[in-house]
Design a protein around this motif. Structure first.
Motif, PDB file in Angstrom:
ATOM      1  N   UNK A 121       0.711  -1.272   0.070  1.00  0.00           N
ATOM      2  CA  UNK A 121       0.118  -0.021  -0.058  1.00  0.00           C
ATOM      3  C   UNK A 121       0.906   1.238  -0.058  1.00  0.00           C
ATOM      4  N   UNK A 122       2.430   1.255  -0.183  1.00  0.00           N
ATOM      5  CA  UNK A 122       3.020   2.381  -0.435  1.00  0.00           C
ATOM      6  C   UNK A 122       2.751   3.441   0.736  1.00  0.00           C
ATOM      7  N   UNK A 123       2.940   2.781   1.899  1.00  0.00           N
ATOM      8  CA  UNK A 123       2.887   3.493   3.272  1.00  0.00           C
ATOM      9  C   UNK A 123       3.742   4.858   3.295  1.00  0.00           C
ATOM     10  N   UNK A 124       5.040   4.390   3.037  1.00  0.00           N
ATOM     11  CA  UNK A 124       6.003   5.324   3.271  1.00  0.00           C
ATOM     12  C   UNK A 124       5.906   6.497   2.210  1.00  0.00           C
ATOM     13  N   UNK A 125       5.819   6.249   1.070  1.00  0.00           N
ATOM     14  CA  UNK A 125       5.368   6.865  -0.141  1.00  0.00           C
ATOM     15  C   UNK A 125       4.289   8.273   0.080  1.00  0.00           C
ATOM     16  N   UNK A 126       3.151   7.490   0.677  1.00  0.00           N
ATOM     17  CA  UNK A 126       2.000   8.248   0.951  1.00  0.00           C
ATOM     18  C   UNK A 126       2.296   9.400   2.146  1.00  0.00           C
ATOM     19  N   UNK A 127       2.880   8.927   2.973  1.00  0.00           N
ATOM     20  CA  UNK A 127       3.246   9.645   4.017  1.00  0.00           C
ATOM     21  C   UNK A 127       4.319  10.866   3.571  1.00  0.00           C
ATOM     22  N   UNK A 128       5.220  10.378   2.985  1.00  0.00           N
ATOM     23  CA  UNK A 128       6.256  11.438   2.432  1.00  0.00           C
ATOM     24  C   UNK A 128       5.660  12.496   1.703  1.00  0.00           C
ATOM     25  N   UNK A 129       4.459  12.163   0.992  1.00  0.00           N
ATOM     26  CA  UNK A 129       3.754  13.086   0.041  1.00  0.00           C
ATOM     27  C   UNK A 129       2.708  13.757   0.635  1.00  0.00           C
ATOM     28  N   UNK A 168       2.055  20.000  -2.192  1.00  0.00           N
ATOM     29  CA  UNK A 168       1.724  20.354  -3.593  1.00  0.00           C
ATOM     30  C   UNK A 168       2.622  20.781  -4.735  1.00  0.00           C
ATOM     31  N   UNK A 169       3.646  21.241  -3.982  1.00  0.00           N
ATOM     32  CA  UNK A 169       4.835  21.346  -5.289  1.00  0.00           C
ATOM     33  C   UNK A 169       5.761  20.543  -5.326  1.00  0.00           C
ATOM     34  N   UNK A 170       6.387  19.639  -4.629  1.00  0.00           N
ATOM     35  CA  UNK A 170       7.332  18.589  -4.713  1.00  0.00           C
ATOM     36  C   UNK A 170       6.405  17.070  -4.695  1.00  0.00           C
ATOM     37  N   UNK A 171       6.987  16.296  -5.489  1.00  0.00           N
ATOM     38  CA  UNK A 171       6.668  14.978  -5.508  1.00  0.00           C
ATOM     39  C   UNK A 171       8.018  13.858  -4.854  1.00  0.00           C
ATOM     40  N   UNK A 172       7.648  13.218  -3.789  1.00  0.00           N
ATOM     41  CA  UNK A 172       8.692  12.391  -3.193  1.00  0.00           C
ATOM     42  C   UNK A 172       8.594  10.857  -3.742  1.00  0.00           C
ATOM     43  N   UNK A 173       9.750  10.216  -3.880  1.00  0.00           N
ATOM     44  CA  UNK A 173       9.565   8.836  -4.292  1.00  0.00           C
ATOM     45  C   UNK A 173      10.648   8.048  -3.151  1.00  0.00           C
TER      46      UNK A 173
END
Length: 232
Positions: free
Chosen positions: A162-170, A174-179
């Motif tokens: 469920x991509x928990x870390x990526x959901x929390x990081x993002x 609004x301006x930046x996207x994290x992977x």
């Protein structure tokens, strides 16, 4: 009254159950279930960064079941921010799965105490009912350990599927996207593993307590009475 051999192992079982109770509380309180490295993909795309420059865009993140911390690196230095899971972030996650993990761990707390109580009961007396004996200790430890193991498995599923870390990081970005470029389980996660292991160790302790000890027989010397003894 149970013998000293059984008392020792039942006492150890009660200590293990209590330690499991404490470990679960510590794991719930600490925000160190998982840590990772997050790459600011937006910043990388804007400047067309190459491999040596990617370090400037890699930040850190760690979180638990209630709160966490994120350090953003988007080329202009690190910016640290704290966040809490409730009440807003949980809406961006798989809320049902996250709440299930919490409920399982909270359920494990009374189960650990009940298993400790059964071990103490068997340490001070021999129960009349078989369900309150060693079988009862094993039953409650299986339930407590199984609930903790299910919570651990659910958390791993949230991270992997469920991509928990990526959901929390993002979250609220609004301006930046994290992977996510790297993630690893931290001490709170392994504390929960230790809690489940304590209940597994209790099953071993109860099994050992049922090993019959060899009886020590003392030889009774037959008294021989002679004629001189009678005269004396």
């Amino acid at each position: 009254m149970p013998g000293w051999f059984k008392k020792v192992w039942y006492g150890l079982a009660s200590l293990l159950s209590f330690s499991s109770f404490i470990l679960i509380i510590v794991a719930l309180a600490m925000p160190h279930w998982l840590s990772g490295k997050i790459l600011c993909q937006t910043g990388v795309d804007l400047v067309n960064a190459t491999d040596p420059e990617l370090v400037k865009f890699i930040g850190d993140i760690y979180y638990g079941l209630f709160r966490g911390c994120k350090v953003r690196q988007c080329g202009l230095g690190g910016r640290q921010s704290q966040f809490t899971v409730f009440p807003h972030l949980v809406k961006e996650l798989n809320a049902g799965l996250h709440v299930t993990i919490l409920l399982l761990l909270f359920l494990a707390l009374p189960l650990a105490l009940v298993s400790m109580g059964f071990a103490i009961l068997n340490m001070i007396q021999v129960p009349y009912k078989a369900v309150n004996g060693p079988g009862g200790i094993c039953l409650w430890n299986v339930l407590a350990g199984g609930v903790v193991a299910l919570a651990i498995t659910s958390f791993m599923a949230a991270v992997k599927f469920h991509d928990l870390t990526e959901r929390i990081a993002n979250f609220q970005e609004r301006l930046f996207r994290f992977v996510v470029v790297d993630e690893q389980y931290e001490k709170s996660f392994w504390i929960c593993v230790a809690s489940a292991s304590a209940h597994a160790a209790n099953l071993v302790a109860v099994a050992i307590s049922q090993i019959p000890l060899p009886e020590i027989k003392t030889k009774i010397e037959e008294a021989t009475v002679t004629a001189e003894d009678i005269l004396y």
